[in-house]
Enzyme design. Structure first.
Site, PDB file in Angstrom:
ATOM      1  N   HIS A  56      11.487 -20.693   5.030  1.00  0.00           N
ATOM      2  CA  HIS A  56      10.800 -19.470   4.595  1.00  0.00           C
ATOM      3  C   HIS A  56      10.393 -19.515   3.126  1.00  0.00           C
ATOM      4  CE1 HIS A  56      11.452 -17.015   8.266  1.00  0.00           C
ATOM      5  NE2 HIS A  56      12.359 -17.960   8.465  1.00  0.00           N
ATOM      6  N   ASP A  71       6.197 -18.093  -4.300  1.00  0.00           N
ATOM      7  CA  ASP A  71       6.741 -17.426  -3.114  1.00  0.00           C
ATOM      8  C   ASP A  71       6.357 -18.236  -1.886  1.00  0.00           C
ATOM      9  OD1 ASP A  71       8.028 -15.342  -1.761  1.00  0.00           O
ATOM     10  OD2 ASP A  71       6.974 -13.797  -2.896  1.00  0.00           O
TER      11      ASP A  71
HETATM   12  C1  GDG Z   1      11.489 -14.802   2.123  1.00  0.00           C
HETATM   13  C2  GDG Z   1      10.528 -15.623   1.274  1.00  0.00           C
HETATM   14  C3  GDG Z   1       8.695 -15.088   2.862  1.00  0.00           C
HETATM   15  C4  GDG Z   1      11.096  -4.616   0.418  1.00  0.00           C
HETATM   16  N1  GDG Z   1      11.556  -3.469  -0.095  1.00  0.00           N
HETATM   17  C5  GDG Z   1      12.043  -2.778   0.904  1.00  0.00           C
HETATM   18  C6  GDG Z   1      11.857  -3.487   2.066  1.00  0.00           C
HETATM   19  N2  GDG Z   1      11.282  -4.606   1.736  1.00  0.00           N
HETATM   20  C7  GDG Z   1      10.875  -5.626   2.701  1.00  0.00           C
HETATM   21  C8  GDG Z   1       9.388  -5.790   2.669  1.00  0.00           C
HETATM   22  C9  GDG Z   1       9.232  -7.181   3.220  1.00  0.00           C
HETATM   23  C10 GDG Z   1      10.525  -7.862   2.801  1.00  0.00           C
HETATM   24  O1  GDG Z   1      11.421  -6.873   2.357  1.00  0.00           O
HETATM   25  C11 GDG Z   1      10.321  -8.810   1.643  1.00  0.00           C
HETATM   26  O2  GDG Z   1       9.722  -9.965   2.159  1.00  0.00           O
HETATM   27  P1  GDG Z   1       9.000 -11.010   1.213  1.00  0.00           P
HETATM   28  O3  GDG Z   1       8.208 -11.921   2.058  1.00  0.00           O
HETATM   29  O4  GDG Z   1       8.157 -10.279   0.233  1.00  0.00           O
HETATM   30  O5  GDG Z   1      10.142 -11.756   0.385  1.00  0.00           O
HETATM   31  P2  GDG Z   1      11.619 -12.439   0.608  1.00  0.00           P
HETATM   32  O6  GDG Z   1      12.647 -11.425   0.845  1.00  0.00           O
HETATM   33  O7  GDG Z   1      11.841 -13.248  -0.613  1.00  0.00           O
HETATM   34  O8  GDG Z   1      11.476 -13.387   1.887  1.00  0.00           O
HETATM   35  C12 GDG Z   1       9.117 -15.077   1.398  1.00  0.00           C
HETATM   36  C13 GDG Z   1       9.734 -14.393   3.721  1.00  0.00           C
HETATM   37  O9  GDG Z   1      11.038 -14.948   3.509  1.00  0.00           O
HETATM   38  C14 GDG Z   1       9.404 -14.547   5.215  1.00  0.00           C
HETATM   39  O10 GDG Z   1       9.270 -15.875   5.588  1.00  0.00           O
HETATM   40  O11 GDG Z   1       7.485 -14.368   2.992  1.00  0.00           O
HETATM   41  O12 GDG Z   1       8.221 -15.880   0.669  1.00  0.00           O
HETATM   42  O13 GDG Z   1      10.952 -15.621  -0.100  1.00  0.00           O
HETATM   43  O14 GDG Z   1       9.154  -7.148   4.610  1.00  0.00           O
HETATM   44  O15 GDG Z   1       8.816  -4.762   3.444  1.00  0.00           O
HETATM   45  N3  GDG Z   1      12.218  -3.043   3.281  1.00  0.00           N
HETATM   46  C15 GDG Z   1      12.785  -1.830   3.357  1.00  0.00           C
HETATM   47  N4  GDG Z   1      13.018  -1.069   2.238  1.00  0.00           N
HETATM   48  C16 GDG Z   1      12.644  -1.500   0.995  1.00  0.00           C
HETATM   49  O16 GDG Z   1      12.848  -0.825  -0.006  1.00  0.00           O
HETATM   50  N5  GDG Z   1      13.149  -1.352   4.547  1.00  0.00           N
END
Ligand code: GDG
Length: 749
Positions: free
Chosen positions: A450, A656
Site C-alpha cells: 500500500h 504517498d
Molecule cells: C495507506 C497508504 C494508500 C482520514 N481521516 C478520517 C478518516 N480518514 C480516512 C480517509 C481515507 C483514509 O483515512 C486515509 O487513506 P490514505 O490513502 O489517504 O492514507 P494512509 O492511511 O496512509 O494509507 C496510502 C492507502 O494505504 C491505501 O492503499 O492510499 O498511500 O499510505 O480513507 O477517508 N476516516 C474517518 N475519519 C477521519 O477523520 N472515518
C-alpha cells in the site's frame, strides 16, 4: 437405514407419534430445491400432496413458513387445513383467513424498490423481487466474478436506507439479500402454531437459512429443530441436520406413515448437528487475508440479540470476495501483552452477515517496540517513502520482524488448507509467503504493497535488502499502486539477486513471481450519499464559523510523509503573495491522531501546531481565522460533507503510495459546482488523476501559486476536470480492485 443409531430412531418415533404435533416448515431450500430464479423454484405436485396429507392427519398442525408473498403461497396451498406464514411472518393464514402481524408501513420500500430495480438492470442476472412488506435482490444468476461489484453498490444503497429507516433491516439469505421490517421474524410463527396445535404440543421447525434460525432460537426444550445444510455450514441453533429437500420430504413422509400406523423403516432420519468448530471452518476456507490491522467489524448487539455491523475501507473492498469464497482474515488484535506472557492468539466465530472469520495475534510489548514501532514504522515506512534521514535500524528490529511472521504463520498454517489462496497486505508482512512456504503451503499467494516501493539507492540501504527481496519472491503475485513502484521493484530484484527479470515477471530459484501495477480505489457511493440531517447541521455549524471565507481542506493521518507543515507554509505564502485572499479563504486541516507514541510523530505534531499558531498570529483578524487545525477524527459522513463544502481539496503529501483522500474528495463533489483537487505530484494518485492541479510540495512558492490558481478557477474548467476525475474514480473502485487482484493471482497458476 442410513446408519442412524437405535436411540435416534426411538427419539424420532416418540416425536412422530406425539399428539398434538405442530410442524413449521420453510419452503425454498428446505422443501423445494433452489433454482435459477424464484419463479422456477416451485412446489411440485408430489410435495403439495405430501403437505396436504400431513395437514389433514388428525393431531397434526401443518404450516409452511416462508419468505414468499401471500398470493404465491396460496396458489400452491389453497387448502385451509395448511397453515401459511408469508413474508417471514408479516402475514399468516390460519383457519382459511389471512391476518397481518404487527403494524407495518411498507411505503418507504417503494422508492427503494425502484432504485434496486435500476441497479438490477445494470447487472445482468440480478433480479428484484418485490413483496408486500419486503424487497429482495437475488444474485444467484450474476456471474461469480461480477457479484462483488453488484453487492458493494447494493449494500451502499440498502445500508443508507436502513440507517434512515431503522424499522427495516438487511438480511442475507442464500445468494439473496433482503430488506424487511426488523420487527417481523419467522420466530413469531412458533408460539402461533403452538397455540393452534392444542394442549401440550410438540413442534418440529425445519429450515435452511438465517431467517429460519429465528424459529430455531425460540423452540422450547420439547420441540425439535432441523437445519437443512444446503448453504454454507454455519453455526446453528438447530439440534438436528439434514442434507437437502429430498431428505426433508423423506422424513415428513415417514412421520406421516408412523402416524398412520404403518411404522415404516425410516429411509433417513435427522442427524445431530455437528457444529463447525472454528478451526474446522477455517480449514475449509479457501481464502486467507493477512494484514497488520484487522478490519473493523464493529458488532453492536441489537435488542433481539442479533448482530449489526459497520465496516470500513479495505473490508468493503474484500467483503464480496471473502463472502463468496468463505474467507478468513488474520491480523493483530490491537492488544499488547507483557513480554513474559505466552503469546495469545484467537479465532472468532464466522461473522454471519459478512461471512468473514477473524483470527488474531496479540503482540508482546517487545514485538510492539521492535516490530511495529521499530522495523515496520521506524525502518520500512521512512525508507520506502524515501526519507532516509528518518530511518532507524537495529538487529533487534529485524529479528522481531521475522519472529512476528513466524507467529502469524503458526496461526495461519493449521487453519488454512495447503491449497488456499493467501493475500497478504503491506510492509508489515513482506516475509509472509516465505514463512508459509516453509510450512508447506502450495496454494497461490499474493501481496499488495500500500506504500511506495523505493528506488534501488534507498532500498539498498537496508542491510537485509537481499534477504527481503528473496523472501518476496515466494509470492506468486506482487501488486503495487503505480508503474514507477513496479519499475523500482524490478530494478532492485535484478540488482540484488541472481534473478531473471522481465517487464512483469521475476524468475528466481525455479519460481516465477508476477509483478503488476494495480491502483487501489475507493467505494465512491459512500461519499455521494446525502448525509443525515444531524451531520448536515454539524458541518454547517462549522462552516458558519468561517463566515464568508471559502474552505481549503486538508485531511490526513498525522504523518510526516503527508507534508502538513509544507502545506501550511504554502498557505501562509499564498496570503503574502496574494493578499486579496486574506479574509476570503480559510484552511481547515484535519489531522487524525496516528502512532502518537512514536517520538517522531509527537515532534511532527508540535511543529504543525507551532506553524498554525504563527500563521494565525501573523494574519488573523478579529473576524477571520486563517487556519483551523483539528487534531481529531471525523465520521465518514462528516468527512463527505466537509469534502463537498471545500472549494479546494488540498492533498499534498511529500510521498504517498496512493492517497485515498484525493479520490474521496472527487467522489464527494457536486458535479454541477465541483471544487478543485490540488494534488501532490508525488502521490501515487497523481498517475491516474492528471486532471487535478498537480503541485510540487517541496516548492513552497510554487504551491502557493497553484493554490491561488485553484481558488480562481472558473466553473467550466472545474466541471471539465471533475468529470474526467470522477470517471476515473468510479471506473476502478475498491471492489473491482480486489476482484482484479484475486483474478490475476488465480491466473498466475
Ligand atoms: C495507506 C497508504 C494508500 C482520514 N481521516 C478520517 C478518516 N480518514 C480516512 C480517509 C481515507 C483514509 O483515512 C486515509 O487513506 P490514505 O490513502 O489517504 O492514507 P494512509 O492511511 O496512509 O494509507 C496510502 C492507502 O494505504 C491505501 O492503499 O492510499 O498511500 O499510505 O480513507 O477517508 N476516516 C474517518 N475519519 C477521519 O477523520 N472515518
Amino acid at each position: 437405514m442410513d446408519g442412524s443409531n437405535g436411540s435416534t430412531t426411538q427419539h424420532w418415533l416418540t416425536l412422530a407419534r406425539h399428539t398434538p404435533l405442530g410442524i413449521l416448515c420453510d419452503l425454498d431450500g428446505t422443501l423445494v430445491p433452489f433454482a435459477s430464479t424464484p419463479e422456477e423454484a416451485r412446489p411440485d405436485a408430489d410435495l403439495i400432496a405430501l403437505v396436504n396429507m400431513l395437514a389433514k392427519q388428525p393431531g397434526v398442525t401443518m404450516s409452511v413458513v416462508s419468505g414468499r408473498p401471500k398470493s404465491w403461497l396460496e396458489a400452491f396451498f389453497p387448502s385451509p387445513s395448511v397453515f401459511l406464514v408469508a413474508e417471514h411472518g408479516a402475514a399468516r393464514r390460519g383457519m382459511g383467513a389471512w391476518e397481518n402481524v404487527g403494524e407495518l408501513d411498507p411505503t418507504p420500500l417503494d422508492a427503494l424498490a425502484i432504485t434496486i430495480e435500476q441497479l438490477a438492470l445494470r447487472h445482468p442476472g440480478a433480479l428484484l423481487e418485490r413483496k408486500q412488506t419486503t424487497v429482495a435482490l437475488h444474485y444467484r444468476n450474476v456471474p461469480r466474478g461480477r457479484r462483488g461489484e453488484l453487492l458493494i453498490e447494493a449494500y451502499g444503497i440498502i445500508d443508507t436506507f436502513v440507517a434512515r429507516n431503522p424499522s427495516f433491516e438487511r438480511l442475507e439469505g442464500v445468494l439473496v439479500t433482503e430488506i424487511r421490517p426488523a420487527s417481523v421474524k419467522k420466530s413469531s410463527a412458533v408460539p402461533w402454531i403452538r397455540d393452534l396445535a392444542g394442549a401440550s404440543p410438540r413442534l418440529i421447525a425445519i429450515g435452511d437459512d438465517v431467517t429460519d434460525e429465528h424459529m430455531f432460537r425460540v423452540a422450547s426444550a420439547t420441540d425439535e429443530s432441523i437445519v437443512v445444510r444446503t448453504a454454507e455450514r454455519r453455526r446453528t441453533a438447530a439440534r438436528w441436520e439434514l442434507d437437502d429437500s429430498n431428505e426433508v420430504r423423506s422424513v415428513l413422509r415417514w412421520i406421516h406413515g408412523v402416524r398412520a400406523g404403518q411404522t415404516p423403516l425410516p429411509v433417513v432420519l435427522p442427524r445431530e448437528v455437528r457444529q463447525p468448530a472454528p478451526s474446522s471452518v477455517a480449514a475449509s476456507h479457501d481464502l486467507l487475508v493477512v494484514s497488520n490491522r484487522l478490519p473493523d467489524l464493529r458488532h453492536v448487539e441489537g435488542d433481539d440479540g442479533e448482530r449489526k455491523r459497520s465496516v470500513g475501507g479495505l473490508v468493503s473492498a474484500l467483503e464480496p470476495a471473502l463472502r463468496s469464497r468463505g474467507g478468513m482474515w488474520l491480523g493483530w488484535s490491537g492488544k499488547t501483552v507483557s513480554s513474559s506472557e505466552p503469546i495469545t492468539t484467537g479465532i472468532a466465530e464466522q461473522d454471519e452477515s459478512s461471512g468473514v472469520q477473524l483470527a488474531w495475534v496479540d503482540y508482546t510489548e517487545s514485538w510492539y517496540r521492535n516490530y511495529y514501532a521499530g522495523f515496520c514504522n521506524g525502518t520500512l515506512w521512512p525508507l520506502f517513502h524515501s526519507f532516509p534521514t528518518r530511518v532507524e535500524m537495529s538487529d533487534a528490529g529485524w529479528s522481531a520482524y521475522r519472529e512476528v511472521h513466524e507467529a502469524f504463520a503458526d496461526l495461519a498454517a493449521p487453519h488454512t488448507s495447503s491449497r488456499a489462496t493467501i493475500w497478504a497486505h503491506d510492509y508489515h508482512l513482506l516475509l509472509f509467503a516465505h514463512v508459509m512456504r516453509q510450512r508447506g503451503h502450495k496454494g497461490p499467494m499474493g501481496h499488495f504493497l500500500h506504500i511506495p516501493f523505493p528506488a534501488l539507492d534507498m532500498f539498498a540501504m537496508l542491510p537485509w535488502a537481499a534477504q527481503l527481496m528473496d523472501a518476496l519472491l515466494d509470492f506468486d503475485l506482487l501488486g503495487f499502486h503505480t508503474p514507477q513502484h513496479v519499475a523500482n521493484f524490478l530494478s532492485c530484484a535484478s540488482a540484488l539477486l541472481p534473478a531473471k527479470v522481465s517487464d512483469d515477471v521475476v524468475k528466481h530459484r525455479g519460481r516465477e513471481t508476477h509483478v503488476t501495477a494495480m491502483p487501489i480505489g475507493i467505494v465512491p457511493d459512500a461519499f455521494q450519499e446525502s448525509p443525515e440531517p444531524a451531520v448536515v447541521e454539524e458541518i454547517e455549524g462549522m462552516m458558519r464559523t468561517l463566515g464568508d471565507a471559502r474552505l481549503v481542506l486538508g485531511v490526513d493521518r498525522l504523518d510526516y510523509t503527508k507534508g502538513i507543515p509544507e502545506r501550511l507554509q504554502a498557505f501562509g505564502r499564498m496570503l503574502e503573495m496574494f493578499p486579496e485572499w486574506r479574509g476570503r479563504v480559510s484552511l481547515v486541516q484535519i489531522s487524525v491522531p496516528s502512532r502518537a507514541d512514536v517520538p517522531l510523530y509527537a515532534e511532527q505534531r508540535a511543529m504543525i501546531e507551532s506553524i498554525v499558531g504563527r500563521l494565525n498570529g501573523e494574519f488573523g483578524e478579529a473576524t477571520w481565522v486563517p487556519v483551523r487545525y483539528l487534531y481529531r477524527s471525523y465520521g465518514k459522513q462528516q468527512l463527505a460533507q466537509l469534502y463537498r463544502s471545500a472549494a479546494v481539496g488540498y492533498v499534498t503529501p511529500l510521498r504517498d503510495g496512493m492517497n485515498l483522500v484525493a479520490k474521496e474528495y472527487v467522489a464527494a463533489q457536486d458535479p454541477e459546482d465541483p471544487g478543485v483537487l490540488l494534488l501532490s505530484q508525488f502521490a501515487g494518485a497523481a498517475v491516474e488523476m492528471q486532471d487535478a492541479v498537480l503541485t510540487n510540495p517541496y516548492h513552497i512558492d510554487g504551491m502557493a501559486r497553484d493554490l491561488d490558481r485553484a481558488l480562481r478557477m472558473q466553473r467550466d474548467e472545474r466541471k471539465a476536470r471533475h468529470t474526467k476525475l470522477l470517471a476515473t474514480v468510479q471506473r476502478s473502485n475498491a471492489v473491482t480492485w480486489a476482484e482484479s487482484f484475486l483474478d490475476a493471482l488465480a491466473a498466475c497458476r
